[in-house]
Write a protein that holds these residues in place. Structure first.
Motif, PDB file in Angstrom:
ATOM      1  N   ASP A 164       0.802  -1.207   0.000  1.00  0.00           N
ATOM      2  CA  ASP A 164       0.000   0.000   0.000  1.00  0.00           C
ATOM      3  C   ASP A 164       0.847   1.275   0.000  1.00  0.00           C
ATOM      4  OD1 ASP A 164      -2.468   1.424   0.153  1.00  0.00           O
ATOM      5  OD2 ASP A 164      -2.106   1.721   2.293  1.00  0.00           O
ATOM      6  N   SER A 165       1.664   1.450   1.014  1.00  0.00           N
ATOM      7  CA  SER A 165       2.405   2.707   1.186  1.00  0.00           C
ATOM      8  C   SER A 165       3.559   2.858   0.202  1.00  0.00           C
ATOM      9  CB  SER A 165       2.955   2.803   2.605  1.00  0.00           C
ATOM     10  OG  SER A 165       1.924   2.679   3.537  1.00  0.00           O
ATOM     11  N   CYS A 166       4.299   1.789  -0.022  1.00  0.00           N
ATOM     12  CA  CYS A 166       5.494   1.862  -0.865  1.00  0.00           C
ATOM     13  C   CYS A 166       5.160   2.249  -2.314  1.00  0.00           C
ATOM     14  CB  CYS A 166       6.263   0.550  -0.791  1.00  0.00           C
ATOM     15  SG  CYS A 166       7.955   0.684  -1.351  1.00  0.00           S
ATOM     16  N   PRO A 167       4.147   1.652  -2.951  1.00  0.00           N
ATOM     17  CA  PRO A 167       3.826   2.086  -4.317  1.00  0.00           C
ATOM     18  C   PRO A 167       3.422   3.565  -4.397  1.00  0.00           C
ATOM     19  CG  PRO A 167       2.811  -0.032  -3.893  1.00  0.00           C
ATOM     20  CD  PRO A 167       3.383   0.450  -2.592  1.00  0.00           C
ATOM     21  N   ARG A 168       2.707   4.050  -3.399  1.00  0.00           N
ATOM     22  CA  ARG A 168       2.343   5.470  -3.386  1.00  0.00           C
ATOM     23  C   ARG A 168       3.580   6.341  -3.175  1.00  0.00           C
ATOM     24  NH1 ARG A 168      -1.853   3.981   0.112  1.00  0.00           N
ATOM     25  NH2 ARG A 168      -0.943   5.237   1.740  1.00  0.00           N
ATOM     26  N   PHE A 169       4.498   5.865  -2.341  1.00  0.00           N
ATOM     27  CA  PHE A 169       5.745   6.604  -2.108  1.00  0.00           C
ATOM     28  C   PHE A 169       6.551   6.712  -3.398  1.00  0.00           C
ATOM     29  CE2 PHE A 169      10.307   6.392  -0.734  1.00  0.00           C
ATOM     30  CZ  PHE A 169      10.405   7.704  -0.298  1.00  0.00           C
ATOM     31  N   HIS A 170       6.591   5.642  -4.190  1.00  0.00           N
ATOM     32  CA  HIS A 170       7.335   5.668  -5.451  1.00  0.00           C
ATOM     33  C   HIS A 170       6.784   6.710  -6.422  1.00  0.00           C
ATOM     34  CE1 HIS A 170       8.866   1.362  -4.710  1.00  0.00           C
ATOM     35  NE2 HIS A 170       9.793   2.238  -4.397  1.00  0.00           N
ATOM     36  N   LYS A 171       5.510   7.009  -6.310  1.00  0.00           N
ATOM     37  CA  LYS A 171       4.895   8.004  -7.189  1.00  0.00           C
ATOM     38  C   LYS A 171       5.018   9.421  -6.645  1.00  0.00           C
ATOM     39  CE  LYS A 171       1.535   4.649  -8.772  1.00  0.00           C
ATOM     40  NZ  LYS A 171       0.134   4.213  -8.684  1.00  0.00           N
ATOM     41  N   SER A 172       5.457   9.543  -5.399  1.00  0.00           N
ATOM     42  CA  SER A 172       5.503  10.857  -4.761  1.00  0.00           C
ATOM     43  C   SER A 172       6.659  11.706  -5.290  1.00  0.00           C
ATOM     44  CB  SER A 172       5.633  10.713  -3.240  1.00  0.00           C
ATOM     45  OG  SER A 172       6.933  10.304  -2.887  1.00  0.00           O
ATOM     46  N   GLU A 173       6.513  12.997  -5.141  1.00  0.00           N
ATOM     47  CA  GLU A 173       7.537  13.938  -5.573  1.00  0.00           C
ATOM     48  C   GLU A 173       8.797  13.812  -4.708  1.00  0.00           C
ATOM     49  OE1 GLU A 173       7.969  18.741  -5.929  1.00  0.00           O
ATOM     50  OE2 GLU A 173       5.991  17.858  -6.285  1.00  0.00           O
ATOM     51  N   VAL A 174       8.621  13.510  -3.431  1.00  0.00           N
ATOM     52  CA  VAL A 174       9.759  13.350  -2.513  1.00  0.00           C
ATOM     53  C   VAL A 174      10.682  12.242  -3.007  1.00  0.00           C
ATOM     54  CG1 VAL A 174      10.402  12.722  -0.155  1.00  0.00           C
ATOM     55  CG2 VAL A 174       8.416  14.161  -0.543  1.00  0.00           C
ATOM     56  N   TYR A 175      10.094  11.100  -3.361  1.00  0.00           N
ATOM     57  CA  TYR A 175      10.885   9.964  -3.842  1.00  0.00           C
ATOM     58  C   TYR A 175      11.557  10.294  -5.173  1.00  0.00           C
ATOM     59  CZ  TYR A 175      12.140   5.422  -5.714  1.00  0.00           C
ATOM     60  OH  TYR A 175      12.825   4.379  -6.265  1.00  0.00           O
ATOM     61  N   GLN A 176      10.818  10.910  -6.087  1.00  0.00           N
ATOM     62  CA  GLN A 176      11.372  11.236  -7.403  1.00  0.00           C
ATOM     63  C   GLN A 176      12.560  12.192  -7.273  1.00  0.00           C
ATOM     64  OE1 GLN A 176      10.491   9.627 -10.075  1.00  0.00           O
ATOM     65  NE2 GLN A 176       8.841   8.575  -8.999  1.00  0.00           N
ATOM     66  N   ASN A 177      12.448  13.175  -6.394  1.00  0.00           N
ATOM     67  CA  ASN A 177      13.556  14.109  -6.177  1.00  0.00           C
ATOM     68  C   ASN A 177      14.768  13.409  -5.582  1.00  0.00           C
ATOM     69  OD1 ASN A 177      12.019  16.205  -7.166  1.00  0.00           O
ATOM     70  ND2 ASN A 177      11.388  16.920  -5.144  1.00  0.00           N
ATOM     71  N   LEU A 178      14.533  12.552  -4.602  1.00  0.00           N
ATOM     72  CA  LEU A 178      15.636  11.826  -3.970  1.00  0.00           C
ATOM     73  C   LEU A 178      16.309  10.886  -4.959  1.00  0.00           C
ATOM     74  CD1 LEU A 178      17.145  11.399  -1.321  1.00  0.00           C
ATOM     75  CD2 LEU A 178      15.457   9.676  -0.709  1.00  0.00           C
ATOM     76  N   ARG A 179      15.514  10.227  -5.755  1.00  0.00           N
ATOM     77  CA  ARG A 179      16.043   9.302  -6.760  1.00  0.00           C
ATOM     78  C   ARG A 179      16.850  10.048  -7.816  1.00  0.00           C
ATOM     79  NH1 ARG A 179      12.270   5.148 -10.028  1.00  0.00           N
ATOM     80  NH2 ARG A 179      13.308   5.632 -11.958  1.00  0.00           N
ATOM     81  N   ASN A 180      16.374  11.222  -8.225  1.00  0.00           N
ATOM     82  CA  ASN A 180      17.109  12.013  -9.210  1.00  0.00           C
ATOM     83  C   ASN A 180      18.428  12.521  -8.657  1.00  0.00           C
ATOM     84  OD1 ASN A 180      15.187  11.640 -11.172  1.00  0.00           O
ATOM     85  ND2 ASN A 180      14.083  13.505 -10.677  1.00  0.00           N
TER      86      ASN A 180
END
Length: 186
Positions: A164-180
């Motif tokens: 539940d939480s992890c897939p939503r986290f992957h779509k979040s802006e926070v995760y995308q910024n950290l990954r970039n």
């Protein structure tokens, strides 16, 4: 060793069969069949290892929950994301259970009671969503707790976060910024 696949079908039909995003190498091969010459395309496919598949999956889907929980930066970002979702107690409970498994058996009684009061008691401030049967089983085991008394609840919460939480986290802006920032360090 690469394998060669021969067929009369077009290369765009092969793209669905190949997990590699790179274009396969094409070789035009002239072959004879029943004394007639036909143009047949040949596709060169390299064998992929499990590590290659995991890397591709990571790039497409994001980190697995187990990897998120190991990396301090991702864990902090995941926890702050869960705070916005009002479910930070899940990761706190899972981390407390992981720490509990590493304590000495002499401290089990005190720490087990603390975890129960903080996360599993019906009136707890950070109550986690676990089944009533699991909660009662843990409550009974508090009289003589062992290092595995929270395993069932921890695995339940882990599955909940993973699905539940992890897939939503992957779509979040926070995760995308950290990954970039991880991909493009300065």
């Amino acid at each position: 060793m690469p394998k060669l696949l021969f067929s009369k079908i077009r290369i765009y039909e092969f793209k669905d069969l190949i997990r590699n995003n790179k274009q396969p190498k094409l070789l035009d091969v002239l072959m004879s069949k029943n004394k007639q010459k036909n143009n047949i395309r040949c596709v060169l496919i390299q064998k992929w290892t499990d590590a290659d598949y995991q890397l591709q999956e990571h790039l497409m889907l994001g980190l697995k929950l187990s990897d998120l929980l190991k990396n301090q930066d991702y864990l902090a970002a995941f926890r702050s994301f869960l705070e916005t979702e009002y479910s930070a107690e899940n990761v706190d409970f899972w981390l407390a259970c992981r720490e509990y498994k590493e304590i000495s058996p002499g401290k089990c009684l005190y720490r087990a009671a603390e975890i129960y009061e903080e996360f599993l008691h019906p009136m707890a401030q950070k109550e986690v969503n676990v089944d009533h049967h699991i909660r009662e089983k843990i409550k009974r085991s508090l009289a003589k707790p062992d290092l595995t008394c929270f395993d069932e609840a921890a695995s339940h919460i882990y599955r909940l976060m993973e699905e539940d939480s992890c897939p939503r986290f992957h779509k979040s802006e926070v995760y995308q910024n950290l990954r970039n920032t991880d991909r493009n360090p300065k």
